[in-house]
Design a protein around this motif. Structure first.
Motif, mmCIF file in Angstrom:
data_model
loop_
_atom_site.group_PDB
_atom_site.id
_atom_site.type_symbol
_atom_site.label_atom_id
_atom_site.label_comp_id
_atom_site.label_asym_id
_atom_site.label_seq_id
_atom_site.Cartn_x
_atom_site.Cartn_y
_atom_site.Cartn_z
ATOM 1 N N ASP A 341 17.306 -23.183 3.371
ATOM 2 C CA ASP A 341 17.636 -22.911 4.769
ATOM 3 C C ASP A 341 16.805 -21.706 5.218
ATOM 4 O O ASP A 341 17.190 -20.549 5.042
ATOM 5 C CB ASP A 341 19.142 -22.615 4.902
ATOM 6 C CG ASP A 341 19.590 -22.484 6.349
ATOM 7 O OD1 ASP A 341 18.760 -22.147 7.217
ATOM 8 O OD2 ASP A 341 20.789 -22.686 6.607
ATOM 9 N N ALA A 342 15.633 -21.995 5.806
ATOM 10 C CA ALA A 342 14.700 -20.932 6.174
ATOM 11 C C ALA A 342 15.300 -19.960 7.186
ATOM 12 O O ALA A 342 15.080 -18.739 7.104
ATOM 13 C CB ALA A 342 13.412 -21.543 6.724
ATOM 14 N N GLU A 343 16.066 -20.484 8.138
ATOM 15 C CA GLU A 343 16.663 -19.615 9.155
ATOM 16 C C GLU A 343 17.642 -18.623 8.529
ATOM 17 O O GLU A 343 17.645 -17.431 8.867
ATOM 18 C CB GLU A 343 17.381 -20.468 10.208
ATOM 19 C CG GLU A 343 17.990 -19.639 11.330
ATOM 20 C CD GLU A 343 18.798 -20.483 12.318
ATOM 21 O OE1 GLU A 343 19.500 -19.884 13.154
ATOM 22 O OE2 GLU A 343 18.738 -21.731 12.237
ATOM 23 N N LEU A 344 18.464 -19.105 7.614
ATOM 24 C CA LEU A 344 19.409 -18.218 6.929
ATOM 25 C C LEU A 344 18.660 -17.165 6.116
ATOM 26 O O LEU A 344 19.031 -15.982 6.119
ATOM 27 C CB LEU A 344 20.327 -19.033 6.024
ATOM 28 C CG LEU A 344 21.267 -18.232 5.100
ATOM 29 C CD1 LEU A 344 22.225 -17.370 5.929
ATOM 30 C CD2 LEU A 344 22.054 -19.176 4.198
ATOM 31 N N ALA A 349 16.809 -11.585 5.481
ATOM 32 C CA ALA A 349 15.682 -10.671 5.295
ATOM 33 C C ALA A 349 15.636 -9.607 6.389
ATOM 34 O O ALA A 349 15.363 -8.424 6.101
ATOM 35 C CB ALA A 349 14.377 -11.468 5.269
ATOM 36 N N ARG A 350 15.902 -10.000 7.628
ATOM 37 C CA ARG A 350 15.866 -9.027 8.731
ATOM 38 C C ARG A 350 16.898 -7.919 8.521
ATOM 39 O O ARG A 350 16.610 -6.724 8.707
ATOM 40 C CB ARG A 350 16.123 -9.744 10.061
ATOM 41 C CG ARG A 350 14.998 -10.660 10.506
ATOM 42 C CD ARG A 350 15.248 -11.181 11.923
ATOM 43 N NE ARG A 350 14.371 -12.308 12.212
ATOM 44 C CZ ARG A 350 14.734 -13.587 12.149
ATOM 45 N NH1 ARG A 350 16.000 -13.897 11.836
ATOM 46 N NH2 ARG A 350 13.875 -14.540 12.414
ATOM 47 N N LEU A 351 18.113 -8.330 8.149
ATOM 48 C CA LEU A 351 19.159 -7.331 7.951
ATOM 49 C C LEU A 351 18.865 -6.474 6.718
ATOM 50 O O LEU A 351 19.116 -5.257 6.711
ATOM 51 C CB LEU A 351 20.521 -8.019 7.813
ATOM 52 C CG LEU A 351 21.749 -7.102 7.811
ATOM 53 C CD1 LEU A 351 21.774 -6.199 9.049
ATOM 54 C CD2 LEU A 351 23.029 -7.927 7.747
ATOM 55 N N ALA A 352 18.301 -7.092 5.681
ATOM 56 C CA ALA A 352 17.951 -6.339 4.474
ATOM 57 C C ALA A 352 16.874 -5.302 4.784
ATOM 58 O O ALA A 352 16.911 -4.168 4.271
ATOM 59 C CB ALA A 352 17.475 -7.292 3.381
ATOM 60 N N LEU A 361 15.459 -8.155 0.399
ATOM 61 C CA LEU A 361 14.392 -8.513 1.333
ATOM 62 C C LEU A 361 13.353 -9.398 0.657
ATOM 63 O O LEU A 361 12.980 -10.455 1.184
ATOM 64 C CB LEU A 361 13.732 -7.244 1.868
ATOM 65 C CG LEU A 361 12.466 -7.426 2.720
ATOM 66 C CD1 LEU A 361 12.769 -8.239 3.963
ATOM 67 C CD2 LEU A 361 11.860 -6.082 3.086
ATOM 68 N N GLN A 362 12.881 -8.998 -0.507
ATOM 69 C CA GLN A 362 11.850 -9.769 -1.200
ATOM 70 C C GLN A 362 12.361 -11.142 -1.626
ATOM 71 O O GLN A 362 11.656 -12.150 -1.505
ATOM 72 C CB GLN A 362 11.368 -8.978 -2.417
ATOM 73 C CG GLN A 362 10.580 -7.730 -2.052
ATOM 74 C CD GLN A 362 10.183 -6.919 -3.270
ATOM 75 O OE1 GLN A 362 10.717 -7.109 -4.380
ATOM 76 N NE2 GLN A 362 9.252 -5.979 -3.085
ATOM 77 N N ALA A 363 13.596 -11.183 -2.121
ATOM 78 C CA ALA A 363 14.158 -12.472 -2.565
ATOM 79 C C ALA A 363 14.325 -13.425 -1.388
ATOM 80 O O ALA A 363 13.986 -14.618 -1.480
ATOM 81 C CB ALA A 363 15.499 -12.247 -3.257
ATOM 82 N N ALA A 364 14.830 -12.924 -0.273
ATOM 83 C CA ALA A 364 15.032 -13.768 0.906
ATOM 84 C C ALA A 364 13.701 -14.237 1.474
ATOM 85 O O ALA A 364 13.560 -15.395 1.893
ATOM 86 C CB ALA A 364 15.829 -13.011 1.962
ATOM 87 N N CYS A 365 12.695 -13.349 1.494
ATOM 88 C CA CYS A 365 11.376 -13.731 2.006
ATOM 89 C C CYS A 365 10.742 -14.808 1.131
ATOM 90 O O CYS A 365 10.129 -15.755 1.632
ATOM 91 C CB CYS A 365 10.460 -12.504 2.065
ATOM 92 S SG CYS A 365 10.786 -11.429 3.480
#
Length: 379
Positions: A341-344, A349-352, A361-365
């Protein structure tokens, strides 16, 4: 005195003789009828093997009773023994070709066995004998649908609904509306659903479908009315009141929206509804009320609903509890069902990034770019 003394022994002898005779013998016809009733009762109670034995005993007495093949066929059909049911109903239509139900059941079984031309022929014979046989009309509709003949399927489901009564009337109409909806023929869905409601078919399903069609048509006040009536007729479904609340918010009627959301909470306490109420209070500059709703949302959260968790995280962030929001998003974005789910992932990432959590951040990106090649730059 002697004659009177002789009468008493005579009466005793007559009474004894009467007792020795016993009950009168049961006729073969009555015995067979009793077995038929017994077998039918056993069938209705789900005692299929016992029912077949009763009908077999009846056959020994009256082998040519025209009711037997159909009765046995119904039992075999309920047992899933389609070939035996087929043989019974094939015999039934030979014995009693003027009985529409025999043709209807035969056609249904033939359809289940994939014998489509034969099934259509049998079902049409049933309808010719009894035009209001909604079972035959429905079965024909299903056959047309399998062949991709959508107009004919809709026509037969509609005819079946008109011939049926009670809950079946609504269910059959919904089959027609579902076919039209799958074909994206939304104008027809609206026309038919509105007509059905006007004619008294006001089940929650039909009213909800009408509400959906009215929303698509941009007729929001009418949609709210349809959903509200559907909610009143489906007291265990909290989502219908939620839809009413959402529409009232779009119509800029916060008071009506709050009332609808509270009705939803009466049915079931759900976090998403508390979040919706919190947003209304924030829009009305009532932060204390919004925080009360946040507390209620946290108390009622199930932890299994993705939408619920995402909306809760958003509300937490809005109310200044961003670390709590990130904890929810971090857990949710790492679940196997949501890694694509790219949007999630981008939201996480933005909040991180804002909270300077480099690892999250890195994991979500990484997950965002893996899920969507179009993501060129991560926050």
């Amino acid at each position: 005195m002697f004659p009177r003394l002789r009468v008493l022994p005579l009466l005793v002898l007559l009474a004894a003789a009467a007792c020795d005779e016993g009950p009168p013998p049961v006729s073969t016809k009555d015995h067979a009828e009793g077995l038929y009733l017994k077998g039918t009762a056993e069938y209705l109670q789900g005692q299929f093997e016992a029912s077949l034995k009763s009908f077999e005993a009846m056959k020994q007495l009256v082998p040519n009773d025209s009711r037997l093949p159909a009765a046995r066929g119904e039992v075999y059909l309920s047992m899933g023994r389609l070939n035996e049911a087929l043989a019974e109903f094939e015999f039934a239509v030979k014995q009693d070709p003027r009985r529409s139900t025999n043709w209807s059941r035969l056609g249904f079984i033939q359809a289940q066995l994939g014998r489509v031309p034969e099934a259509q022929s049998s079902l049409r014979k049933a309808i010719a004998l009894f035009p209001h046989d909604f079972n035959a009309l429905e079965a024909l509709g299903e056959l047309h649908l399998k062949k991709g003949e959508h107009d004919e399927a809709v026509r037969h489901f509609t005819l079946a609904s008109a011939a049926a009564s009670g809950e079946a009337k609504s269910a059959l109409l919904m089959r027609a509306l579902d076919v039209l909806g799958q074909q994206k023929r939304y104008d027809e869905v609206l026309t038919r659903a509105r007509k059905a409601v006007d004619e008294g078919i006001r089940s929650p399903e039909v009213l909800s479908t009408l509400g959906d069609a009215l929303v698509r048509a941009g007729k929001l006040p009418e949609a709210a009315s349809a959903y509200q009536e559907a909610a009143s007729r489906s007291p265990r479904d909290p989502t219908l009141w939620e839809l009413v609340g959402e529409i009232h918010m779009r119509l800029d009627k916060p008071g009506d929206a709050i009332a609808a959301y509270k009705e939803s909470l009466r049915v079931k306490d759900r976090a998403v509804v508390h979040v919706a109420l919190a947003r209304i209070h924030l829009a009305m500059d009532n932060r204390p009320a919004a925080e009360d709703e946040l507390t209620a949302a946290l108390e009622s959260v199930s932890g299994k609903d993705t939408r619920e968790l995402r909306e809760l995280a958003e509300l937490l962030a809005t109310l200044g509890r961003k670390p709590d929001a990130l904890r929810i998003l971090t857990s949710l974005s790492a679940e196997p069902d949501h890694v694509k789910d790219a949007e999630l992932q981008l939201t996480t990432a933005r909040l991180a990034r804002e909270l300077k959590d480099t690892a999250v951040l890195q994991a979500a990106c990484a997950r965002a770019t893996a899920a969507d090649a179009g993501v060129k730059k991560c926050p």
